[in-house]
Write a protein that holds these residues in place. Structure first.
Motif: not given
Length: 368
Positions: A6, A9, A36, A60-61, A64, A71, A75, A78-79, A82
């Motif tokens: 991903p 963020t 992503q 993004v979906e 994940w 990563k 996370p 907002s994550e 997922f």
């Protein structure tokens, strides 16, 4: 194995956890990779490069909805939606994070495999070392920047002027961060002193950095005395997997001259200075007790190309093992098994459970 990459963020986080070269190697070994859209752009890797390496570019979906997510940083809220029972391989720093993240990992059944607690055969932290080196280099540079009067500092330059050193830097910690911070500050031309726990390191550091490097054994009275004349303080304390200890009190900070600067590189693990609190690249500093505090939790993200190349060089061998064998890759490898922080609704790293006051959730995971 199906692996997802991903886009990060966190504020101004432009690193990426895999390069196209790494993707190509995983795909050649039989894994499938979903990247992503735009995940690598901040580090200079275009979607087309990942596609050419064999990845599928998705949203993004899709990134994940995999077996293993790779990563750079933990996370964010907002994550959290997922997190659904997959494995996540990243920097977590759970001991220094609010407990909400750990609770979410536990409730979702997610397996957290943390870069920062993985050890090699010698007990070193090979996945933390490259980012510690970059953060150490950066600590002295950013400290020098904020010492400028125009940036709120006291107006002291860290540098040699006609052969005379100016500016005093105190670095607390003699590990990777401390060494790189000391070397950079010494190279700028400042007077540099390191407070460490290993007296044997003094001679080695002087040999590699310079003969005028100062060194003393870290203890509160000596730190307080040195701080009174320091222009820049770098906090570089590390406890493996645990929350960092406060080695500088509020009173010690108050004893520094107004306009001095401190950089707390330990902030990912909660900080080693009592007045520290996490900041972000878009709002990196604040003033407490008259001292400028720089406490950005993802410092190496400021140099994403260099950081990504250094990080992925270190992480990829372990990622390849996970892709091939899953958690079985940790069995029989005591150092790799220490990377497992959360698994099947339990905390498996005791220092994390202790730091968060969640020992009732701790369960030893015996990989042997």
């Amino acid at each position: 194995m199906k692996i997802g990459l991903p886009r990060e963020t966190k504020d101004n986080e432009n690193r990426v956890a895999m390069t196209p070269r790494g993707v190509a190697q995983l795909c050649a070994s039989g894994s499938s990779v979903v990247v992503q859209e735009g995940a690598g752009v901040g580090s200079g890797f275009a979607d087309a490069e990942y596609a050419a390496a064999g990845a599928r570019i998705g949203d993004v979906e899709e990134a994940w909805d995999v077996d293993l997510v790779v990563k750079v940083k933990e996370p964010l809220e907002s994550e959290y939606p997922f997190l659904a029972g997959q494995s996540v391989f990243t920097y977590f720093h759970l001991a220094g994070c609010p407990p909400h993240l750990t609770r979410t990992l536990l409730e979702s059944g997610t397996t957290a495999i943390a870069y920062e607690t993985l050890e090699d055969a010698a007990g070193r932290l090979p996945l933390l070392a490259p980012m510690s080196a970059i953060a150490g280099n950066m600590a002295s540079l950013v400290g020098a920047y904020y010492l400028a009067r125009a940036h709120g500092g006291k107006g002291v330059q860290l540098g040699q002027v006609l052969g005379i050193r100016h500016g005093r830097v105190l670095i607390i910690g003699d590990g990777v961060v401390g060494f790189h911070a000391a070397r950079t500050a010494y190279g700028l031309g400042a007077h540099v002193t390191v407070a460490g726990l290993d007296a044997d390191k003094a001679a080695r550091m002087r040999a590699e950095i310079g003969p005028d490097l100062g060194f003393f054994l870290s203890e509160p009275r000596a730190i307080a005395e040195e701080l009174r004349r320091a222009d820049l303080l770098v906090g570089a304390v590390l406890q493996h997997g645990a929350r960092a200890d406060y080695v500088v009190s509020r009173d010690m900070v108050a004893g520094m001259e107004p306009g001095s600067v401190l950089v707390d590189v330990s902030i990912d693990q909660g900080g080693c200075i009592e007045t520290s609190r996490p900041t972000r690249h878009s709002d990196p500093v604040y003033v407490s007790e008259g001292v400028i505090h720089y406490c950005v939790t993802n410092m190496p993200g400021a140099y994403p190309r260099t950081s990504t190349l250094a990080l992925t060089e270190a992480t990829f061998p372990y990622l390849a093992k996970l892709a091939e064998r899953g958690l079985d890759a940790l069995r029989g490898d005591p150092g790799f098994s220490k990377a497992l922080n959360v698994h099947r609704g339990h905390i498996t790293c005791r220092p994390v459970a202790e730091a968060l006051g969640m020992l009732e959730k701790y369960q030893d995971w015996n990989p042997l």
